[in-house]
Design a protein around this motif. Sequence first.
Motif: not given
Length: 124
Positions: A17-27, A47-64
């Motif tokens: 996520v840090r080096f992936g270049g997906g932007g501030p909303d990326a997970g 990448e940022p979440p899409r419609a219908g995706d679930a997001t899981l916050d794991w210690n500040g890491l966004t898993l989509i």
Amino acid sequence: MNISITPAAEKFMRRMVRFGGGGPDAGFRLQVTAGGCSGYASEFNVEPPRAGDATLDWNGLTLILPTESRLLLEGVTIDFADTPMSSGLTFINPNAASCGCSTSAPSGPAGVAAISIDSIRRKA
């Protein structure tokens, strides 16, 4: 969602996520489908979440996770392995049976599926 992430897998995902270049909303988007002797086929992107995706916050890491991935990963532990033969995420499913076919990939413990970092896709 009943998913566990080991510290090694978390570290790998955070670096992606840090080096992936997906932007501030990326997970870390993890798409898992059933298939193959290992039980899973997957791809992951930053990448940022899409419609219908679930997001899981794991210690500040966004898993989509898309819907099918959430269902397949229920009760699974996500780990990261780095060996001389391969490097990537592994999925440890305590409910999976070992494969009985003779054409499977190199075998490991029953219920462990390895996903190579070669499955990384970069969006154009």
